[in-house]
Design a protein around this motif. Structure first.
Motif, PDB file in Angstrom:
ATOM      1  N   ALA A  64       0.827  -1.209   0.000  1.00  0.00           N
ATOM      2  CA  ALA A  64       0.000   0.000   0.000  1.00  0.00           C
ATOM      3  C   ALA A  64       0.862   1.261   0.000  1.00  0.00           C
ATOM      4  CB  ALA A  64      -0.930  -0.002   1.213  1.00  0.00           C
ATOM      5  N   VAL A  65       1.939   1.251   0.776  1.00  0.00           N
ATOM      6  CA  VAL A  65       2.835   2.407   0.822  1.00  0.00           C
ATOM      7  C   VAL A  65       3.498   2.617  -0.538  1.00  0.00           C
ATOM      8  CG1 VAL A  65       5.013   3.238   1.811  1.00  0.00           C
ATOM      9  CG2 VAL A  65       3.203   2.374   3.298  1.00  0.00           C
ATOM     10  N   LEU A  66       3.965   1.540  -1.151  1.00  0.00           N
ATOM     11  CA  LEU A  66       4.580   1.667  -2.480  1.00  0.00           C
ATOM     12  C   LEU A  66       3.583   2.170  -3.515  1.00  0.00           C
ATOM     13  CD1 LEU A  66       6.807  -1.537  -2.633  1.00  0.00           C
ATOM     14  CD2 LEU A  66       7.564   0.833  -2.469  1.00  0.00           C
ATOM     15  N   ALA A  67       2.363   1.662  -3.460  1.00  0.00           N
ATOM     16  CA  ALA A  67       1.343   2.118  -4.408  1.00  0.00           C
ATOM     17  C   ALA A  67       1.020   3.594  -4.195  1.00  0.00           C
ATOM     18  CB  ALA A  67       0.084   1.271  -4.273  1.00  0.00           C
ATOM     19  N   ALA A  68       0.912   4.015  -2.939  1.00  0.00           N
ATOM     20  CA  ALA A  68       0.604   5.420  -2.653  1.00  0.00           C
ATOM     21  C   ALA A  68       1.760   6.333  -3.032  1.00  0.00           C
ATOM     22  CB  ALA A  68       0.265   5.593  -1.182  1.00  0.00           C
ATOM     23  N   ALA A  69       2.966   5.859  -2.867  1.00  0.00           N
ATOM     24  CA  ALA A  69       4.134   6.689  -3.175  1.00  0.00           C
ATOM     25  C   ALA A  69       4.367   6.828  -4.674  1.00  0.00           C
ATOM     26  CB  ALA A  69       5.373   6.111  -2.509  1.00  0.00           C
ATOM     27  N   THR A  70       3.962   5.837  -5.456  1.00  0.00           N
ATOM     28  CA  THR A  70       4.254   5.866  -6.890  1.00  0.00           C
ATOM     29  C   THR A  70       3.059   6.244  -7.758  1.00  0.00           C
ATOM     30  OG1 THR A  70       3.803   3.499  -7.091  1.00  0.00           O
ATOM     31  CG2 THR A  70       6.079   4.157  -6.675  1.00  0.00           C
ATOM     32  N   CYS A  71       1.882   6.372  -7.173  1.00  0.00           N
ATOM     33  CA  CYS A  71       0.708   6.672  -7.996  1.00  0.00           C
ATOM     34  C   CYS A  71       0.721   8.131  -8.436  1.00  0.00           C
ATOM     35  CB  CYS A  71      -0.577   6.350  -7.242  1.00  0.00           C
ATOM     36  SG  CYS A  71      -0.970   7.494  -5.910  1.00  0.00           S
ATOM     37  N   SER A  72      -0.005   8.387  -9.494  1.00  0.00           N
ATOM     38  CA  SER A  72      -0.155   9.763  -9.954  1.00  0.00           C
ATOM     39  C   SER A  72      -1.142  10.482  -9.046  1.00  0.00           C
ATOM     40  CB  SER A  72      -0.669   9.782 -11.390  1.00  0.00           C
ATOM     41  OG  SER A  72      -1.980   9.267 -11.441  1.00  0.00           O
ATOM     42  N   ARG A  73      -1.235  11.769  -9.240  1.00  0.00           N
ATOM     43  CA  ARG A  73      -2.170  12.554  -8.426  1.00  0.00           C
ATOM     44  C   ARG A  73      -3.610  12.095  -8.666  1.00  0.00           C
ATOM     45  NH1 ARG A  73      -1.827  19.057  -8.186  1.00  0.00           N
ATOM     46  NH2 ARG A  73      -2.620  19.244  -6.089  1.00  0.00           N
ATOM     47  N   ALA A  74      -3.950  11.851  -9.916  1.00  0.00           N
ATOM     48  CA  ALA A  74      -5.295  11.372 -10.244  1.00  0.00           C
ATOM     49  C   ALA A  74      -5.492   9.938  -9.776  1.00  0.00           C
ATOM     50  CB  ALA A  74      -5.539  11.470 -11.743  1.00  0.00           C
ATOM     51  N   VAL A  79      -6.175   4.393  -5.692  1.00  0.00           N
ATOM     52  CA  VAL A  79      -5.316   3.683  -4.741  1.00  0.00           C
ATOM     53  C   VAL A  79      -5.910   3.724  -3.337  1.00  0.00           C
ATOM     54  CG1 VAL A  79      -3.032   3.756  -3.651  1.00  0.00           C
ATOM     55  CG2 VAL A  79      -3.233   4.018  -6.100  1.00  0.00           C
ATOM     56  N   ALA A  80      -6.579   4.808  -2.992  1.00  0.00           N
ATOM     57  CA  ALA A  80      -7.113   4.961  -1.637  1.00  0.00           C
ATOM     58  C   ALA A  80      -8.120   3.874  -1.271  1.00  0.00           C
ATOM     59  CB  ALA A  80      -7.764   6.335  -1.493  1.00  0.00           C
ATOM     60  N   TYR A  81      -8.792   3.319  -2.255  1.00  0.00           N
ATOM     61  CA  TYR A  81      -9.808   2.293  -1.986  1.00  0.00           C
ATOM     62  C   TYR A  81      -9.280   0.872  -2.181  1.00  0.00           C
ATOM     63  CZ  TYR A  81     -12.830   6.323  -2.321  1.00  0.00           C
ATOM     64  OH  TYR A  81     -13.399   7.542  -2.132  1.00  0.00           O
ATOM     65  N   ALA A  82      -8.023   0.710  -2.508  1.00  0.00           N
ATOM     66  CA  ALA A  82      -7.489  -0.591  -2.894  1.00  0.00           C
ATOM     67  C   ALA A  82      -7.263  -1.597  -1.757  1.00  0.00           C
ATOM     68  CB  ALA A  82      -6.192  -0.405  -3.676  1.00  0.00           C
ATOM     69  N   PRO A  83      -6.796  -1.225  -0.572  1.00  0.00           N
ATOM     70  CA  PRO A  83      -6.456  -2.258   0.417  1.00  0.00           C
ATOM     71  C   PRO A  83      -7.557  -3.276   0.719  1.00  0.00           C
ATOM     72  CG  PRO A  83      -5.465  -0.221   1.081  1.00  0.00           C
ATOM     73  CD  PRO A  83      -6.343   0.097  -0.107  1.00  0.00           C
ATOM     74  N   PRO A  84      -8.804  -2.868   0.962  1.00  0.00           N
ATOM     75  CA  PRO A  84      -9.821  -3.898   1.190  1.00  0.00           C
ATOM     76  C   PRO A  84     -10.081  -4.757  -0.050  1.00  0.00           C
ATOM     77  CG  PRO A  84     -10.593  -1.781   1.995  1.00  0.00           C
ATOM     78  CD  PRO A  84      -9.335  -1.526   1.235  1.00  0.00           C
ATOM     79  N   ALA A 103      -6.898  -2.853   7.562  1.00  0.00           N
ATOM     80  CA  ALA A 103      -6.846  -1.637   8.369  1.00  0.00           C
ATOM     81  C   ALA A 103      -5.440  -1.037   8.401  1.00  0.00           C
ATOM     82  CB  ALA A 103      -7.324  -1.942   9.790  1.00  0.00           C
ATOM     83  N   ALA A 104      -4.433  -1.879   8.598  1.00  0.00           N
ATOM     84  CA  ALA A 104      -3.060  -1.373   8.653  1.00  0.00           C
ATOM     85  C   ALA A 104      -2.628  -0.806   7.303  1.00  0.00           C
ATOM     86  CB  ALA A 104      -2.111  -2.487   9.084  1.00  0.00           C
ATOM     87  N   ALA A 105      -2.973  -1.490   6.227  1.00  0.00           N
ATOM     88  CA  ALA A 105      -2.612  -1.016   4.888  1.00  0.00           C
ATOM     89  C   ALA A 105      -3.327   0.292   4.562  1.00  0.00           C
ATOM     90  CB  ALA A 105      -2.934  -2.081   3.845  1.00  0.00           C
ATOM     91  N   GLU A 106      -4.586   0.392   4.923  1.00  0.00           N
ATOM     92  CA  GLU A 106      -5.344   1.621   4.651  1.00  0.00           C
ATOM     93  C   GLU A 106      -4.782   2.790   5.441  1.00  0.00           C
ATOM     94  OE1 GLU A 106      -7.839   3.720   2.464  1.00  0.00           O
ATOM     95  OE2 GLU A 106      -7.956   1.546   2.342  1.00  0.00           O
ATOM     96  N   ALA A 107      -4.436   2.561   6.707  1.00  0.00           N
ATOM     97  CA  ALA A 107      -3.875   3.629   7.528  1.00  0.00           C
ATOM     98  C   ALA A 107      -2.531   4.106   6.974  1.00  0.00           C
ATOM     99  CB  ALA A 107      -3.714   3.150   8.971  1.00  0.00           C
ATOM    100  N   ALA A 108      -1.680   3.179   6.586  1.00  0.00           N
ATOM    101  CA  ALA A 108      -0.378   3.551   6.029  1.00  0.00           C
ATOM    102  C   ALA A 108      -0.540   4.283   4.704  1.00  0.00           C
ATOM    103  CB  ALA A 108       0.490   2.308   5.840  1.00  0.00           C
ATOM    104  N   LEU A 109      -1.443   3.802   3.877  1.00  0.00           N
ATOM    105  CA  LEU A 109      -1.691   4.425   2.582  1.00  0.00           C
ATOM    106  C   LEU A 109      -2.202   5.853   2.743  1.00  0.00           C
ATOM    107  CD1 LEU A 109      -3.127   2.856  -0.508  1.00  0.00           C
ATOM    108  CD2 LEU A 109      -4.398   4.736   0.433  1.00  0.00           C
ATOM    109  N   LEU A 110      -3.146   6.049   3.640  1.00  0.00           N
ATOM    110  CA  LEU A 110      -3.680   7.392   3.854  1.00  0.00           C
ATOM    111  C   LEU A 110      -2.625   8.330   4.431  1.00  0.00           C
ATOM    112  CD1 LEU A 110      -7.276   6.581   5.132  1.00  0.00           C
ATOM    113  CD2 LEU A 110      -6.590   7.437   2.883  1.00  0.00           C
ATOM    114  N   ALA A 111      -1.732   7.800   5.265  1.00  0.00           N
ATOM    115  CA  ALA A 111      -0.647   8.625   5.796  1.00  0.00           C
ATOM    116  C   ALA A 111       0.291   9.083   4.684  1.00  0.00           C
ATOM    117  CB  ALA A 111       0.131   7.851   6.858  1.00  0.00           C
ATOM    118  N   VAL A 112       0.633   8.180   3.777  1.00  0.00           N
ATOM    119  CA  VAL A 112       1.518   8.543   2.660  1.00  0.00           C
ATOM    120  C   VAL A 112       0.835   9.555   1.751  1.00  0.00           C
ATOM    121  CG1 VAL A 112       2.657   7.674   0.579  1.00  0.00           C
ATOM    122  CG2 VAL A 112       2.844   6.414   2.722  1.00  0.00           C
TER     123      VAL A 112
END
Length: 152
Positions: free
Chosen positions: A65-75, A80-85, A126-135
């Motif tokens: 999730a962190v890698l996806a959030a860090a490498t995704c485009s702005r759009a 990506v925000a909905y991906a972990p579940p 939950a952990a992936a979503e929290a990390a993703l939203l933080a990034v």
């Protein structure tokens, strides 16, 4: 009169270079494959150690999730925000189904197994979503600060 060429000229005129769209698709595909492959590897490690989806699955889901959030485009951040579940739930269901976790193929047994899969997948989700939203929040804050510094 010849027109200026190169990335600087293209940026001034609001045009993108020819290969940028293909590169962004390749980056998006790589990020998506990484986001799927890491949790699958984590649940495989948990399966080999004999535990239910556990720590390895949670850690790999967070890293993905962190890698996806860090490498995704702005759009792409909205996707990506909905991906972990959507990643964790099917991986858990398939892994537990293959491991004999399905209690029957229909009716109450299947409903009970689905609840069990959801409970097992929740910590990773939950952990992936929290990390993703933080990034994503850090990226958003940094982009706002750089916009203010540039005077835009």
């Amino acid at each position: 009169m010849p027109t200026p060429r190169g990335p600087a000229a293209a940026a001034r005129h609001g045009r993108r270079r020819c290969g940028s769209r293909a590169r962004s698709r390749g980056t998006a595909l790589t990020a998506a494959l990484t986001a799927l492959a890491l949790p699958v590897a984590g649940i495989a490690v948990d399966g080999l150690t004999g535990s239910a989806p556990g720590r390895a699955f949670v850690v790999t889901a967070v890293v993905a999730a962190v890698l996806a959030a860090a490498t995704c485009s702005r759009a792409g951040a909205w996707w990506v925000a909905y991906a972990p579940p959507l990643v964790a739930a099917p991986i858990t269901a398939v892994a537990e189904g293959l491991g004999g976790g399905a209690a029957g193929g229909h009716g109450k047994g299947l409903a009970t197994a689905a609840v069990h899969w959801a409970v097992d997948a929740f910590p990773a989700m939950a952990a992936a979503e929290a990390a993703l939203l933080a990034v994503l929040a850090v990226r958003w804050i940094r982009s706002r600060r750089s916009t203010r510094r540039n005077g835009a």
